[in-house]
Write an enzyme that holds these catalytic residues in place. Structure first.
Site, PDB file in Angstrom:
ATOM      1  N   SER A 112       0.822  -1.201   0.000  1.00 38.58           N
ATOM      2  CA  SER A 112       0.000   0.000   0.000  1.00 38.58           C
ATOM      3  C   SER A 112       0.859   1.254   0.000  1.00 38.58           C
ATOM      4  O   SER A 112       1.893   1.324   0.671  1.00 38.58           O
ATOM      5  CB  SER A 112      -0.907   0.007   1.235  1.00 38.58           C
ATOM      6  OG  SER A 112      -1.578   1.250   1.359  1.00 38.58           O
ATOM      7  N   TYR A 142      -2.229   5.690  -5.045  1.00 35.10           N
ATOM      8  CA  TYR A 142      -3.282   6.687  -5.139  1.00 35.10           C
ATOM      9  C   TYR A 142      -2.722   7.891  -5.906  1.00 35.10           C
ATOM     10  O   TYR A 142      -1.521   8.178  -5.828  1.00 35.10           O
ATOM     11  CB  TYR A 142      -3.741   7.148  -3.754  1.00 35.10           C
ATOM     12  CG  TYR A 142      -4.492   6.100  -2.965  1.00 35.10           C
ATOM     13  CD1 TYR A 142      -5.817   5.813  -3.239  1.00 35.10           C
ATOM     14  CD2 TYR A 142      -3.872   5.412  -1.930  1.00 35.10           C
ATOM     15  CE1 TYR A 142      -6.524   4.861  -2.507  1.00 35.10           C
ATOM     16  CE2 TYR A 142      -4.560   4.454  -1.194  1.00 35.10           C
ATOM     17  CZ  TYR A 142      -5.880   4.186  -1.492  1.00 35.10           C
ATOM     18  OH  TYR A 142      -6.570   3.239  -0.771  1.00 35.10           O
ATOM     19  N   THR A 168      -5.142   2.480  -7.809  1.00 36.04           N
ATOM     20  CA  THR A 168      -6.489   2.396  -7.245  1.00 36.04           C
ATOM     21  C   THR A 168      -7.347   3.494  -7.841  1.00 36.04           C
ATOM     22  O   THR A 168      -7.012   4.677  -7.748  1.00 36.04           O
ATOM     23  CB  THR A 168      -6.443   2.511  -5.716  1.00 36.04           C
ATOM     24  OG1 THR A 168      -5.812   1.350  -5.184  1.00 36.04           O
ATOM     25  CG2 THR A 168      -7.841   2.611  -5.134  1.00 36.04           C
ATOM     26  N   LYS A 250      -6.953  -1.072 -10.192  1.00 31.76           N
ATOM     27  CA  LYS A 250      -7.624  -1.753  -9.083  1.00 31.76           C
ATOM     28  C   LYS A 250      -8.898  -1.001  -8.741  1.00 31.76           C
ATOM     29  O   LYS A 250      -8.850   0.172  -8.365  1.00 31.76           O
ATOM     30  CB  LYS A 250      -6.700  -1.814  -7.861  1.00 31.76           C
ATOM     31  CG  LYS A 250      -7.297  -2.497  -6.638  1.00 31.76           C
ATOM     32  CD  LYS A 250      -6.280  -2.540  -5.504  1.00 31.76           C
ATOM     33  CE  LYS A 250      -6.846  -3.235  -4.275  1.00 31.76           C
ATOM     34  NZ  LYS A 250      -7.888  -2.417  -3.598  1.00 31.76           N
ATOM     35  N   HIS A 274     -12.882  -2.568  -3.087  1.00 29.20           N
ATOM     36  CA  HIS A 274     -12.134  -1.989  -1.969  1.00 29.20           C
ATOM     37  C   HIS A 274     -12.502  -2.675  -0.654  1.00 29.20           C
ATOM     38  O   HIS A 274     -12.591  -2.041   0.397  1.00 29.20           O
ATOM     39  CB  HIS A 274     -12.391  -0.481  -1.871  1.00 29.20           C
ATOM     40  CG  HIS A 274     -11.194   0.312  -1.439  1.00 29.20           C
ATOM     41  ND1 HIS A 274     -10.479   1.118  -2.290  1.00 29.20           N
ATOM     42  CD2 HIS A 274     -10.572   0.411  -0.243  1.00 29.20           C
ATOM     43  CE1 HIS A 274      -9.487   1.704  -1.630  1.00 29.20           C
ATOM     44  NE2 HIS A 274      -9.527   1.281  -0.378  1.00 29.20           N
TER      45      HIS A 274
END
Length: 386
Positions: A112, A142, A168, A250, A274
């Site tokens: 992440s 992100y 994402t 994603k 998510h």
């Protein structure tokens, strides 16, 4: 471990029950919560139960292997580690323990962006485990309002040996997670989002108490202030331009967006809602997996994230077209239980469940798992041609 294990763990549910007893409320509710009334969170798991297996018998299954490839890289299993944020809330070694578990089991880990260990430290801690290159790693990304910060994350991932970017695309704003609002969720003060620790911008690396704000979740306030809500296909093309490694999306849930992803030239899709944490009442990921795979028609690989808790779940996802699956919360529960060793134990457990499901269905290789091995709700009973 914070208490003595009395009986052996025999399923992934055992790791979750342990974490329910031992994690503090701030971390536990953050990890386990879903959006709003959590319908999607629950259906992510229950939808698997509605799909039945159609085993073939009298096959030689004395030698069954779960080995496969992910983006041409060999791995021991199609079961991969999903990006989950802030893992040091679950265990002091956090993402490094998870990365070493991925290395030990030879599987893929996606880190992440919001990790509590920097991507460089994660890469180094696996190399120090005796491997010159470390485990196969992707970085989840992100898109920040500050494009320079986003570009630097991509560049650092490439420099640190990450082999793909998982962008994402379902989080222009954070979903409404009621437990986080009630708890006024914040990252414990001794922790930080380590990928931003040296950015010179303290606010980019901290998730603090949002008391007094309309939405009292510190993470929701963080996303509103930092993440770019103008996220569009133009951003996808931009990430593709600046990345020299594959880029996957994603958060795809429809065939329309899957087709647009192919047109945008991305290298793969992760079907994901998510973890049920963004928009409640969207479908379970297993329920839309085949729709996405049919739209893609094999032009790029499709992966599934969400609700996998059994080896039979993995088998069903592969039969419906996934090239692999990602585990999120089970990794956190196992990490809380016993760090690296806990994650290794959990991964080996579910992989053995997959191996057994393959053997009892007449499959000796992952490539043997086909659509005819499963029947989905409402599908007519297959009948022989007369």
């Amino acid at each position: 471990m914070t208490d003595q294990q009395v009986t052996p763990f025999v399923s992934l549910d055992d790791f979750e029950r342990y974490a329910m007893r031992n994690l503090d409320r701030n971390a536990l509710d953050y990890y386990r919560s879903g959006a709003q009334d959590m319908h999607t969170l629950r259906s992510n798991q229950s939808a698997f139960d509605k799909i039945t297996l159609r085993p073939r018998i009298l096959r030689d299954v004395s030698q069954v292997t779960t080995q496969t490839t992910i983006l041409s890289s060999p791995v021991s299993s199609p079961i991969c580690i999903a990006p989950t944020a802030m893992q040091k809330m679950a265990h002091p070694e956090g993402e490094c323990a998870t990365a070493r578990a991925a290395l030990e089991t030879n599987t893929l880990m996606c880190l992440s962006s919001w990790s509590t260990t920097s991507m460089e430290e994660v890469a180094e801690c696996t190399r120090s485990s005796g491997s010159s290159s470390g485990a196969e790693r992707w970085l989840q990304l992100y898109v920040y309002k500050d494009r320079g910060s986003t570009r630097r994350l991509v560049e650092r991932a490439q420099e640190a040996g990450y082999s793909a970017i998982a962008l994402t695309v379902d989080t222009p704003f954070l979903g409404r997670r009621l437990p986080d609002i009630r708890n006024r969720f914040q990252l414990p003060p001794h922790l930080t989002m380590a990928n931003f620790a040296d950015s010179g911008k303290r606010e980019v690396g901290k998730v603090e108490d949002a008391s007094g704000a309309k939405n009292a979740s510190g993470l929701a306030a963080y996303v509103a202030s930092q993440i770019d809500p103008t996220l569009s296909w133009e951003h996808v093309r931009w990430i593709k331009q600046i990345a020299s490694i594959p880029v996957l999306l994603k958060g795809i849930l429809t065939h329309e967006d899957a087709l647009l992803a192919v047109e945008a030239g991305v290298d793969g899709i992760i079907v994901s809602n998510h973890g049920g944490r963004q928009l409640d009442t969207v479908p379970a990921t297993i329920d839309v997996l085949e729709e996405v795979c049919l739209a893609v028609r094999g032009r790029i690989p499709v992966f599934l994230d969400g609700g996998v808790r059994r080896g039979t779940d993995v088998f069903k996802a592969l039969a419906l077209g996934a090239r692999g699956v990602f585990l999120g919360r089970p990794v956190l529960w196992a990490l809380n239980y016993n760090g690296q060793e806990g994650v290794v134990e959990m991964l080996r457990m579910i992989n053995e469940e997959l191996r057994l499901a393959m053997a009892l269905s007449g499959c000796v290789n992952v490539s043997d798992i086909k659509r005819h091995h499963v029947r989905v709700p409402g599908e007519p009973i297959p009948m022989p041609k007369l």
